[in-house]
Scaffold this motif. Structure first.
Motif, PDB file in Angstrom:
ATOM      1  N   MET A  29     -32.954  18.067  -2.477  1.00  0.00           N
ATOM      2  CA  MET A  29     -32.949  16.666  -2.900  1.00  0.00           C
ATOM      3  C   MET A  29     -33.937  16.376  -4.017  1.00  0.00           C
ATOM      4  SD  MET A  29     -32.609  14.573   0.679  1.00  0.00           S
ATOM      5  CE  MET A  29     -32.651  13.022  -0.177  1.00  0.00           C
ATOM      6  N   TYR A  30     -35.123  16.986  -3.953  1.00  0.00           N
ATOM      7  CA  TYR A  30     -36.199  16.650  -4.873  1.00  0.00           C
ATOM      8  C   TYR A  30     -36.639  17.863  -5.685  1.00  0.00           C
ATOM      9  CZ  TYR A  30     -36.359  12.635  -1.791  1.00  0.00           C
ATOM     10  OH  TYR A  30     -36.008  11.537  -1.056  1.00  0.00           O
ATOM     11  N   ASP A  31     -37.092  17.621  -6.895  1.00  0.00           N
ATOM     12  CA  ASP A  31     -37.568  18.679  -7.787  1.00  0.00           C
ATOM     13  C   ASP A  31     -39.065  18.866  -7.552  1.00  0.00           C
ATOM     14  OD1 ASP A  31     -38.260  20.409  -9.793  1.00  0.00           O
ATOM     15  OD2 ASP A  31     -37.250  19.284 -11.387  1.00  0.00           O
ATOM     16  N   ALA A  70     -36.720   3.912  -5.403  1.00  0.00           N
ATOM     17  CA  ALA A  70     -36.758   4.087  -3.950  1.00  0.00           C
ATOM     18  C   ALA A  70     -37.617   5.313  -3.681  1.00  0.00           C
ATOM     19  CB  ALA A  70     -35.355   4.287  -3.403  1.00  0.00           C
ATOM     20  N   LEU A  71     -38.693   5.133  -2.943  1.00  0.00           N
ATOM     21  CA  LEU A  71     -39.644   6.220  -2.679  1.00  0.00           C
ATOM     22  C   LEU A  71     -39.660   6.545  -1.197  1.00  0.00           C
ATOM     23  CD1 LEU A  71     -42.120   4.633  -5.089  1.00  0.00           C
ATOM     24  CD2 LEU A  71     -41.266   6.946  -5.365  1.00  0.00           C
ATOM     25  N   GLU A  72     -39.440   7.799  -0.893  1.00  0.00           N
ATOM     26  CA  GLU A  72     -39.462   8.278   0.480  1.00  0.00           C
ATOM     27  C   GLU A  72     -40.847   8.814   0.778  1.00  0.00           C
ATOM     28  OE1 GLU A  72     -37.199  11.578   3.308  1.00  0.00           O
ATOM     29  OE2 GLU A  72     -36.512  11.268   1.264  1.00  0.00           O
ATOM     30  N   SER A  73     -41.265   8.664   2.031  1.00  0.00           N
ATOM     31  CA  SER A  73     -42.544   9.210   2.465  1.00  0.00           C
ATOM     32  C   SER A  73     -42.332   9.933   3.783  1.00  0.00           C
ATOM     33  CB  SER A  73     -43.573   8.082   2.597  1.00  0.00           C
ATOM     34  OG  SER A  73     -44.845   8.615   2.874  1.00  0.00           O
ATOM     35  N   PHE A 110     -39.803  11.405  -3.838  1.00  0.00           N
ATOM     36  CA  PHE A 110     -40.618  11.595  -2.644  1.00  0.00           C
ATOM     37  C   PHE A 110     -42.078  11.415  -3.041  1.00  0.00           C
ATOM     38  CE2 PHE A 110     -42.882  13.593   0.745  1.00  0.00           C
ATOM     39  CZ  PHE A 110     -42.104  13.328   1.869  1.00  0.00           C
ATOM     40  N   ALA A 111     -42.747  10.454  -2.439  1.00  0.00           N
ATOM     41  CA  ALA A 111     -44.124  10.099  -2.811  1.00  0.00           C
ATOM     42  C   ALA A 111     -45.104  11.214  -2.441  1.00  0.00           C
ATOM     43  CB  ALA A 111     -44.536   8.811  -2.123  1.00  0.00           C
ATOM     44  N   LYS A 112     -45.931  11.570  -3.423  1.00  0.00           N
ATOM     45  CA  LYS A 112     -47.002  12.548  -3.207  1.00  0.00           C
ATOM     46  C   LYS A 112     -48.338  11.833  -3.022  1.00  0.00           C
ATOM     47  CE  LYS A 112     -49.397  16.399  -5.307  1.00  0.00           C
ATOM     48  NZ  LYS A 112     -50.481  16.196  -6.247  1.00  0.00           N
ATOM     49  N   SER A 113     -48.633  10.853  -3.880  1.00  0.00           N
ATOM     50  CA  SER A 113     -49.873  10.091  -3.763  1.00  0.00           C
ATOM     51  C   SER A 113     -49.659   8.683  -4.281  1.00  0.00           C
ATOM     52  CB  SER A 113     -51.015  10.777  -4.523  1.00  0.00           C
ATOM     53  OG  SER A 113     -50.738  10.776  -5.908  1.00  0.00           O
ATOM     54  N   ILE A 114     -50.492   7.772  -3.791  1.00  0.00           N
ATOM     55  CA  ILE A 114     -50.395   6.361  -4.166  1.00  0.00           C
ATOM     56  C   ILE A 114     -51.774   5.873  -4.581  1.00  0.00           C
ATOM     57  CG2 ILE A 114     -49.814   4.029  -3.411  1.00  0.00           C
ATOM     58  CD1 ILE A 114     -48.149   5.343  -1.161  1.00  0.00           C
TER      59      ILE A 114
END
Length: 116
Positions: A29-31, A70-73, A110-114
């Protein structure tokens, strides 16, 4: 400072959540070889199983078009165990998110950091 703390919390959540993530094909799904930085305003939060989703109206990078991302966590329980309270994500606040973009080019990541 907040960014570093949240990065550490998300890293801890990954470690806690690895067995639960086995049902996902993350790399399909994600790179995971690319990161995008999304800057904008938080518009919606879905703190539900199996993953926390949040939505940001903003740009990816300096030259990106403004759009809703849209960000998945990680799962809610993993985030809570890592010390991320449910009320930390407040609609209307400005965020900068580093995330792994979707492989299909959609504004999904997909969120890595905020950074608050």
């Amino acid at each position: 400072m907040k960014r570093r703390v949240l990065s550490l919390l998300l890293a801890a959540a990954v470690t806690v959540a690895l067995p639960a993530l086995a049902h996902h094909a993350f790399s399909a799904m994600y790179d995971d070889g690319k990161l995008v930085t999304i800057s904008g305003v938080l518009t919606k939060v879905e703190w539900v199983n199996p993953h926390v989703y949040f939505y940001v109206d903003g740009k990816a990078g300096a030259n990106g078009a403004s759009q809703q991302w849209a960000l998945e966590s990680h799962p809610p329980l993993a985030l809570r165990r890592a010390g991320l309270p449910r009320d930390m994500l407040v609609v209307g606040q400005s965020l900068k998110v580093e995330a792994y973009p979707s492989r299909d080019g959609q504004p999904v990541a997909f969120a890595k950091s905020i950074l608050f």
